[in-house]
Design a protein around this motif. Structure first.
Motif, PDB file in Angstrom:
ATOM      1  N   THR A 156      -3.292   7.614 -12.157  1.00 22.51           N
ATOM      2  CA  THR A 156      -2.246   6.625 -11.883  1.00 22.51           C
ATOM      3  C   THR A 156      -1.009   6.875 -12.725  1.00 22.51           C
ATOM      4  N   SER A 193       0.827  -1.204   0.000  1.00 22.58           N
ATOM      5  CA  SER A 193       0.000   0.000   0.000  1.00 22.58           C
ATOM      6  C   SER A 193       0.860   1.252   0.000  1.00 22.58           C
ATOM      7  N   PHE A 243       0.077   3.681  -2.938  1.00 23.21           N
ATOM      8  CA  PHE A 243      -0.768   4.818  -2.585  1.00 23.21           C
ATOM      9  C   PHE A 243      -0.050   5.904  -1.791  1.00 23.21           C
ATOM     10  N   PRO A 288      -9.650   2.330  -6.402  1.00 28.26           N
ATOM     11  CA  PRO A 288      -9.132   3.156  -5.304  1.00 28.26           C
ATOM     12  C   PRO A 288      -9.387   4.644  -5.541  1.00 28.26           C
ATOM     13  N   GLY A 289      -9.759   5.333  -4.470  1.00 33.45           N
ATOM     14  CA  GLY A 289     -10.012   6.761  -4.588  1.00 33.45           C
ATOM     15  C   GLY A 289     -11.418   7.106  -5.032  1.00 33.45           C
ATOM     16  N   PHE A 341      -3.957  10.974  -4.168  1.00 32.88           N
ATOM     17  CA  PHE A 341      -3.213  10.027  -3.353  1.00 32.88           C
ATOM     18  C   PHE A 341      -2.041  10.758  -2.694  1.00 32.88           C
ATOM     19  N   LEU A 388      -6.569  -1.002  -9.330  1.00 31.53           N
ATOM     20  CA  LEU A 388      -6.288   0.262 -10.015  1.00 31.53           C
ATOM     21  C   LEU A 388      -6.755   0.213 -11.465  1.00 31.53           C
ATOM     22  N   ALA A 393      -1.655   7.360  -7.907  1.00 28.14           N
ATOM     23  CA  ALA A 393      -1.314   6.017  -7.433  1.00 28.14           C
ATOM     24  C   ALA A 393      -0.317   5.388  -8.387  1.00 28.14           C
ATOM     25  N   TYR A 441      -7.832   9.376  -0.205  1.00 28.08           N
ATOM     26  CA  TYR A 441      -7.600   9.236  -1.651  1.00 28.08           C
ATOM     27  C   TYR A 441      -8.726   9.780  -2.527  1.00 28.08           C
TER      28      TYR A 441
END
Length: 689
Positions: free
Chosen positions: A246, A144, A148, A319-320, A550, A314, A557, A546
């Motif tokens: 990302t 992580s 992140f 995420p986020g 991030f 991702l 990320a 997030y």
């Protein structure tokens, strides 16, 4: 009857309970319905938690061994403290400050974890401190952190899971390890969501899943890469999210191109149609989660295994996003908070790196010492235990809240190293298997006999409240640490009041990744817990990190390419079967507590080996018969339990028992190069009736 609201002493769900005491000293547990994580639920361990407070073999006086083979005998607290301080000072003078080591636990409150880290670095000046959480969360934490920029267990409140459209759970069995958690998964399924479980065994959790992926142990990277390959091939990746939020995706795309479906199936044993269905369920859900637990983390490539699942999350754009994301199911009660405040060999409070000059300067100012006097990084947990009593290794160990004789890999070697020490000091509630080896045993207060804070799997800081007084002759860990610091003439203040220690923790962690500086006891009381980071008293806390960016330098990320390598020790002709380990419903961790609770001991009285009937037939093993299981490191004798819920190339033994059923006599101490996690979850064994 008086009621004290508090939380269960066991897992990281930290279920709410009220303790009612009677005039006769009995304590009754009643579940609380105002704690969102548990919602009024308790498991059998929680219901019976108060029984340990009056265990017949509860320690209530210090014990000391007068010579190498002499028995442990009662002594005064002054005699115990004087012996520990004098020996520590002597060994430091002879061999340097790293001659004395400290080993902590993921069940210690935030205050105790913080004070223990400070004690090691200021009172002892040693770099040799780590804790048993290294065996629990370290791979997920490392993965992580590099993806992140921060390690937080879940991406939002646990109640978010019930609104999810799909959840992939890799290597977790919460139906046995944290049963009240299952209500959130049940709520998701009731709403039409799908549960996907990845596990070599058809566990109690897998039996409730809509889809069960049953891979060969140690092949999770190939599985996750194969799932990502399918997502890309079917156009299910969220390309807009990947571009906007990302970095590093092209390198991952190149790697997963080589994990075409047939190859992934050959490596993992998971059929292509099952993999394809899993990807489609995740990708087509409006909200979805990818979760990992110990089964995907306790490997010599555990950081990469978690990273492979993070890459999948991702690529799907999870995420986020509110109500979606990647998360980790923390194991020990304070597994999250316990690693944020200085118990780990490479960290200072607030999740600061100990080799960061700015971090050293900040923490040293709070502690009132010169930054140059703080030690650097030390050995990780298994490396520390393995170095005990060796040339250049620690000569003394102070141990709080852990039982490595049962819980560490290659346990016979660890027991041997403990026996080679000049001084072993154990603070515990009962005479655990490790405490029996000690030169000095210090009786410590239990969860219901002291106050403090815990940080649950959501990153929510909670209050633990004292409900009863410790027995006469018992002291809290803060009192033990303070008395030893005083005898060692350590600089600074060493309060034994939890709220005062928490106030210092807030200052030491201020500005760090895990910033608690805006969290106070009063706020926790008023708000039912506060999520970190919380950098000021006016800050609301951060239940969902997030959402905007991030915490990385560019706010994005990071994808990280990872390759399948298989287990560090694969099967062969001499050891043709995979062994995996884990927990059962009625026991917890090394069993030092739960094996002493009558109802739990009756529900799960001893260890067993779970094996497929086909494997048992080939070996001539009958259900209920004694079986000898051998690895390259040791052997155990346990009862056979035949079931078709496990692969026919794999056996399972839980790790809660000592003596002849101590499965960690077998496990492989091969370490992850990033997290330093041992490979508990797979090694090669042979079986015979």
């Amino acid at each position: 009857m008086n009621g004290t609201p508090t939380h269960c002493p066991y897992c990281a769900l930290q279920c709410g309970m009220t303790l009612h005491t009677s005039g006769a000293g009995a304590v009754r547990v009643v579940p609380r319905d105002d704690v969102p994580a548990s919602g009024g639920g308790l498991c059998q361990k929680g219901w019976t938690a108060a029984e340990l407070l009056t265990a017949p073999d509860r320690l209530n006086t210090p014990l000391m061994r007068r010579g190498g083979d002499a028995p442990l005998e009662p002594c005064t607290w002054d005699a115990a403290f004087d012996r520990v301080a004098a020996e520590a000072a002597r060994l430091r003078a002879l061999h340097g400050p790293d001659a004395v080591a400290v080993f902590g636990g993921g069940g210690l409150t935030n205050e105790k974890a913080y004070q223990l880290g400070k004690f090691a670095r200021v009172a002892l000046g040693t770099s040799q401190i780590d804790y048993n959480g290294r065996f629990c969360m370290s791979s997920a934490a490392a993965a992580s952190g590099r993806a992140f920029g921060v390690d937080r267990g879940l991406p939002g409140p646990v109640t978010d899971l019930a609104a999810s459209g799909a959840i992939l759970l890799a290597g977790g069995n919460p139906a046995e390890t944290m049963p009240p958690f299952m209500r959130h998964l049940a709520g998701m399924r009731d709403g039409g969501g799908a549960l996907i479980v990845v596990d070599p065994r058809r566990t109690a959790t897998a039996r409730q899943a809509d889809l069960h992926l049953q891979p060969v142990p140690g092949t999770d990277i190939a599985l996750a890469n194969g799932l990502l390959h399918l997502a890309l091939a079917e156009g299910l990746a969220d390309e807009d999210y990947i571009a906007a939020r990302t970095g590093g995706f092209d390198a991952v795309r190149t790697v997963v191109n080589a994990y075409w479906p047939d190859r992934a199936e050959r490596i993992t044993g998971v059929p292509v149609p099952v993999m394809r269905e899993a990807v489609r369920l995740l990708a087509r859900a409006e909200r979805a989660h990818v979760l990992t637990a110990r089964g995907a983390e306790q490997h010599a490539r555990g950081t990469d295994m978690v990273t492979a699942f993070i890459n999948l999350a991702l690529a799907l754009g999870l995420p986020g996003r509110a109500g979606s994301g990647y998360g980790c199911l923390t194991g020990q009660g304070n597994g999250q908070g316990g690693r944020e405040h200085g118990q780990k060999a490479d960290q200072l409070p607030g999740y600061r790196r100990i080799d960061d000059p700015a971090a050293r300067a900040h923490v040293a100012a709070v502690w009132g010492v010169d930054p140059g006097d703080l030690p650097g990084p030390g050995r990780s947990a298994y490396e520390l235990l393995s170095a005990l009593g060796t040339v250049g290794g620690p000569r003394a160990l102070l141990l709080f809240g852990s039982n490595p004789v049962v819980s560490a890999p290659r346990a016979a070697h660890v027991e041997d190293r403990l026996g080679a020490l000049d001084l072993l000091v154990v603070a515990d509630v009962v005479l655990s298997e490790t405490a029996r080896l000690a030169d000095v045993v210090l009786p410590a207060a239990q969860w219901a006999e002291e106050s403090g804070t815990m940080t649950n799997l959501e990153g929510r800081v909670l209050r633990r409240r004292r409900a009863v007084s410790p027995p006469d002759g018992v002291r809290t860990d803060l009192e033990i640490i303070g008395a030893l610091a005083e005898r060692l003439r350590a600089p600074g203040k060493w309060s034994t009041d939890p709220e005062t220690v928490f106030a210092e923790l807030r200052r030491a962690g201020a500005g760090g990744t895990a910033d608690y500086s805006g969290i106070t006891y009063a706020r926790i009381e008023a708000e039912g817990g506060v999520f970190w980071p919380c950098p000021s008293t006016g800050h609301p806390g951060t239940p969902r990190p997030y959402l905007d960016r991030f915490p990385t330098p560019d706010g994005r990320a990071r994808f990280v390419p990872v390759e399948h390598h298989g287990p560090a020790e694969d099967v062969d002709a001499a050891h043709p079967v995979y062994l995996t380990t884990g927990r059962v419903l009625a026991q917890y961790q090394s069993g030092a507590q739960t094996r002493r609770v009558r109802a739990l001991a009756e529900a799960a009285p001893g260890p067993f080996v779970e094996l497929h009937p086909d494997l048992a037939g080939r070996l001539g093993i009958e259900d209920g018969a004694d079986v000898r299981v051998e690895s390259r490191r040791g052997a155990v004798t346990v009862r056979a339990r035949l079931t078709d819920a496990i692969r026919d190339d794999t056996v399972f033994i839980p790790f809660h028992w000592a003596d002849e059923g101590r499965v960690n006599l077998l496990t492989n101490p091969a370490l992850d190069p990033v997290s330093r996690m041992p490979e508990f979850k797979v090694c090669a064994v042979r079986l015979r009736a």
